[in-house]
Design a protein around this motif. Structure first.
Motif, PDB file in Angstrom:
ATOM      1  N   ALA A 283       0.829  -1.209   0.000  1.00 58.51           N
ATOM      2  CA  ALA A 283       0.000   0.000   0.000  1.00 58.51           C
ATOM      3  C   ALA A 283       0.860   1.253   0.000  1.00 58.51           C
ATOM      4  O   ALA A 283       0.575   2.220  -0.712  1.00 58.51           O
ATOM      5  CB  ALA A 283      -0.929  -0.022   1.216  1.00 58.51           C
ATOM      6  N   VAL A 284       1.926   1.245   0.805  1.00 59.04           N
ATOM      7  CA  VAL A 284       2.831   2.398   0.839  1.00 59.04           C
ATOM      8  C   VAL A 284       3.447   2.613  -0.537  1.00 59.04           C
ATOM      9  O   VAL A 284       3.538   3.743  -1.037  1.00 59.04           O
ATOM     10  CB  VAL A 284       3.916   2.176   1.912  1.00 59.04           C
ATOM     11  CG1 VAL A 284       5.001   3.244   1.800  1.00 59.04           C
ATOM     12  CG2 VAL A 284       3.291   2.173   3.307  1.00 59.04           C
ATOM     13  N   GLU A 285       3.856   1.522  -1.178  1.00 60.43           N
ATOM     14  CA  GLU A 285       4.449   1.611  -2.519  1.00 60.43           C
ATOM     15  C   GLU A 285       3.445   2.183  -3.520  1.00 60.43           C
ATOM     16  O   GLU A 285       3.815   2.946  -4.426  1.00 60.43           O
ATOM     17  CB  GLU A 285       4.901   0.218  -2.963  1.00 60.43           C
ATOM     18  CG  GLU A 285       5.491   0.160  -4.361  1.00 60.43           C
ATOM     19  CD  GLU A 285       5.674  -1.273  -4.819  1.00 60.43           C
ATOM     20  OE1 GLU A 285       5.939  -2.149  -3.975  1.00 60.43           O
ATOM     21  OE2 GLU A 285       5.506  -1.515  -6.026  1.00 60.43           O
ATOM     22  N   LEU A 286       2.171   1.825  -3.349  1.00 62.08           N
ATOM     23  CA  LEU A 286       1.134   2.283  -4.271  1.00 62.08           C
ATOM     24  C   LEU A 286       0.619   3.685  -3.920  1.00 62.08           C
ATOM     25  O   LEU A 286      -0.227   4.233  -4.638  1.00 62.08           O
ATOM     26  CB  LEU A 286      -0.041   1.287  -4.263  1.00 62.08           C
ATOM     27  CG  LEU A 286       0.251  -0.100  -4.857  1.00 62.08           C
ATOM     28  CD1 LEU A 286      -0.841  -1.093  -4.467  1.00 62.08           C
ATOM     29  CD2 LEU A 286       0.384  -0.018  -6.371  1.00 62.08           C
ATOM     30  N   GLY A 287       1.088   4.219  -2.791  1.00 60.55           N
ATOM     31  CA  GLY A 287       0.654   5.559  -2.395  1.00 60.55           C
ATOM     32  C   GLY A 287      -0.722   5.600  -1.774  1.00 60.55           C
ATOM     33  O   GLY A 287      -1.411   6.631  -1.829  1.00 60.55           O
ATOM     34  N   ILE A 288      -1.144   4.493  -1.167  1.00 55.00           N
ATOM     35  CA  ILE A 288      -2.473   4.417  -0.551  1.00 55.00           C
ATOM     36  C   ILE A 288      -2.327   4.591   0.958  1.00 55.00           C
ATOM     37  O   ILE A 288      -1.467   3.957   1.580  1.00 55.00           O
ATOM     38  CB  ILE A 288      -3.132   3.050  -0.842  1.00 55.00           C
ATOM     39  CG1 ILE A 288      -3.212   2.796  -2.346  1.00 55.00           C
ATOM     40  CG2 ILE A 288      -4.519   2.981  -0.213  1.00 55.00           C
ATOM     41  CD1 ILE A 288      -3.657   1.383  -2.699  1.00 55.00           C
ATOM     42  N   PRO A 289      -3.150   5.446   1.588  1.00 57.27           N
ATOM     43  CA  PRO A 289      -3.083   5.591   3.053  1.00 57.27           C
ATOM     44  C   PRO A 289      -3.321   4.253   3.748  1.00 57.27           C
ATOM     45  O   PRO A 289      -4.133   3.442   3.289  1.00 57.27           O
ATOM     46  CB  PRO A 289      -4.211   6.589   3.358  1.00 57.27           C
ATOM     47  CG  PRO A 289      -4.442   7.322   2.084  1.00 57.27           C
ATOM     48  CD  PRO A 289      -4.151   6.347   0.981  1.00 57.27           C
ATOM     49  N   VAL A 290      -2.612   4.016   4.857  1.00 53.00           N
ATOM     50  CA  VAL A 290      -2.715   2.750   5.591  1.00 53.00           C
ATOM     51  C   VAL A 290      -3.000   3.029   7.054  1.00 53.00           C
ATOM     52  O   VAL A 290      -2.459   3.980   7.634  1.00 53.00           O
ATOM     53  CB  VAL A 290      -1.412   1.934   5.493  1.00 53.00           C
ATOM     54  CG1 VAL A 290      -1.616   0.542   6.078  1.00 53.00           C
ATOM     55  CG2 VAL A 290      -0.930   1.833   4.068  1.00 53.00           C
ATOM     56  N   THR A 291      -3.813   2.182   7.655  1.00 55.01           N
ATOM     57  CA  THR A 291      -4.093   2.261   9.087  1.00 55.01           C
ATOM     58  C   THR A 291      -4.181   0.838   9.652  1.00 55.01           C
ATOM     59  O   THR A 291      -4.388  -0.115   8.895  1.00 55.01           O
ATOM     60  CB  THR A 291      -5.415   3.010   9.347  1.00 55.01           C
ATOM     61  OG1 THR A 291      -5.653   3.059  10.755  1.00 55.01           O
ATOM     62  CG2 THR A 291      -6.580   2.292   8.683  1.00 55.01           C
ATOM     63  N   ASP A 292      -4.021   0.725  10.979  1.00 54.83           N
ATOM     64  CA  ASP A 292      -4.303  -0.567  11.620  1.00 54.83           C
ATOM     65  C   ASP A 292      -5.576  -0.489  12.462  1.00 54.83           C
ATOM     66  O   ASP A 292      -5.866  -1.397  13.232  1.00 54.83           O
ATOM     67  CB  ASP A 292      -3.111  -1.046  12.460  1.00 54.83           C
ATOM     68  CG  ASP A 292      -2.709  -0.049  13.530  1.00 54.83           C
ATOM     69  OD1 ASP A 292      -3.526   0.828  13.875  1.00 54.83           O
ATOM     70  OD2 ASP A 292      -1.571  -0.158  14.026  1.00 54.83           O
ATOM     71  N   ARG A 293      -6.315   0.600  12.321  1.00 57.08           N
ATOM     72  CA  ARG A 293      -7.576   0.777  13.061  1.00 57.08           C
ATOM     73  C   ARG A 293      -8.746   0.563  12.101  1.00 57.08           C
ATOM     74  O   ARG A 293      -9.006   1.391  11.231  1.00 57.08           O
ATOM     75  CB  ARG A 293      -7.657   2.169  13.683  1.00 57.08           C
ATOM     76  CG  ARG A 293      -6.556   2.455  14.700  1.00 57.08           C
ATOM     77  CD  ARG A 293      -6.746   3.835  15.312  1.00 57.08           C
ATOM     78  NE  ARG A 293      -6.720   4.881  14.293  1.00 57.08           N
ATOM     79  CZ  ARG A 293      -5.608   5.491  13.898  1.00 57.08           C
ATOM     80  NH1 ARG A 293      -4.441   5.163  14.414  1.00 57.08           N
ATOM     81  NH2 ARG A 293      -5.670   6.436  12.971  1.00 57.08           N
ATOM     82  N   VAL A 294      -9.447  -0.560  12.278  1.00 61.57           N
ATOM     83  CA  VAL A 294     -10.514  -0.903  11.333  1.00 61.57           C
ATOM     84  C   VAL A 294     -11.647   0.118  11.368  1.00 61.57           C
ATOM     85  O   VAL A 294     -12.352   0.322  10.370  1.00 61.57           O
ATOM     86  CB  VAL A 294     -11.034  -2.335  11.619  1.00 61.57           C
ATOM     87  CG1 VAL A 294     -11.800  -2.384  12.917  1.00 61.57           C
ATOM     88  CG2 VAL A 294     -11.888  -2.844  10.467  1.00 61.57           C
TER      89      VAL A 294
END
Length: 292
Positions: A57-68
């Motif tokens: 996701a980081v490589e694709l430029g998409i925001p990431v979270t671990d909070r569903v």
């Protein structure tokens, strides 16, 4: 068919969930947010390492979270879940409909280890199902399923890779065309419990077919002269051979019913190696037994 969802959130964690994420992006879907499990400590230094899905996701430029819970505010039309590794809470499902790509022919092998359990059970076929996510564990009705034959000699890794490829195509096709009608799961439900480490220890008194299935997981182990020996690959022996359970003759090992040929092993503290190379170095004698 329903309308094609345009804006998605994606929930996944391991390597198996990376191809579906990349395929959705490549197909033109707007993946607004990725939810993945928190970074884990790995290696001797205990450094924090992101999940394969987070890295992608980081490589694709998409925001990431671990909070569903963050998916509620993402403005998405649909959530896509692939091997996320956690249940999604009901209050989140109430706010955003989700689909789940599951690697079995539901309702057989609901749960955490469907590919491993199918191999251990000696199933001749498995598959992938795209279903509506419910609060219950893999209980939702299905949009579509695809059957995949299991080669009786292939490893779990190989089978999983084939299932991921089939499932990725199924997911993209059904989201592109609109999800279609739901059908209830048909058949007897079975539960695919996570593989307990104790299950991976080889009991050489068991039948050869059962031991061979265990070695196909790629993590089975035994002991040799008191040290751990991983059996990374083996195959059933052909023809009659008189060997006691655990008894060794070259790379042949006796079981409770027939014998197996070791193909690849990993002695404790060493790298993986061909069984022939291990035998030439260890020189097992007539009194040596695996499992002792």
């Amino acid at each position: 068919m329903g309308p094609r969802p345009e804006r998605l959130v994606f929930l996944g964690s391991p390597e198996a969930a990376v191809p579906p994420l990349r395929a959705l992006v490549a197909a033109g879907f707007d993946v607004a947010l990725v939810v993945s499990q928190p970074d884990r400590k790995r290696g001797r230094g205990g450094a924090l390492v992101p999940s394969p899905v987070k890295s992608a996701a980081v490589e694709l430029g998409i925001p990431v979270t671990d909070r569903v819970d963050d998916v509620v505010e993402a403005g998405a039309d649909l959530g896509v879940v692939v091997a996320y590794g956690r249940l999604v809470k009901p209050h989140v499902l109430d706010r955003l409909p989700m689909v789940n790509l599951h690697f079995s022919l539901l309702p057989r092998w609901r749960g955490a280890a469907p590919v491993e359990r199918a191999v251990l059970a000696g199933d001749g076929e498995t598959g992938v199902c795209l279903m509506a996510l419910e609060e219950g564990l893999d209980t939702g009705p299905v949009y579509a399923c695809e059957v995949v034959a299991i080669d009786p000699m292939e490893s779990v890794e190989s089978l999983r890779n084939r299932l991921v490829a089939v499932g990725t195509d199924l997911l993209v096709a059904h989201l592109t065309a609109g999800l279609g009608e739901l059908e209830p799961q048909q058949g007897v439900a079975t539960y695919a419990a996570k593989i307990d480490p104790a299950e991976l220890r080889i009991d050489w008194s068991r039948p050869a077919a059962e031991i061979h299935a265990l070695t196909r997981l790629g993590r089975a182990w035994t002991t040799f002269r008191g040290k751990r020996l991983k059996v990374l690959a083996a195959r059933p022996g052909e023809g009659a051979r008189s060997l006691e359970p655990g008894g060794i003759d070259g790379v042949a090992v006796g079981s409770g019913d027939g014998w197996l040929e070791l193909v690849e092993v990993q002695p404790e503290g060493k790298g993986a190696q061909a069984a022939d190379a291990w035998r030439n170095g260890a020189r097992p004698g007539p009194d040596d037994r695996l499992g002792q």
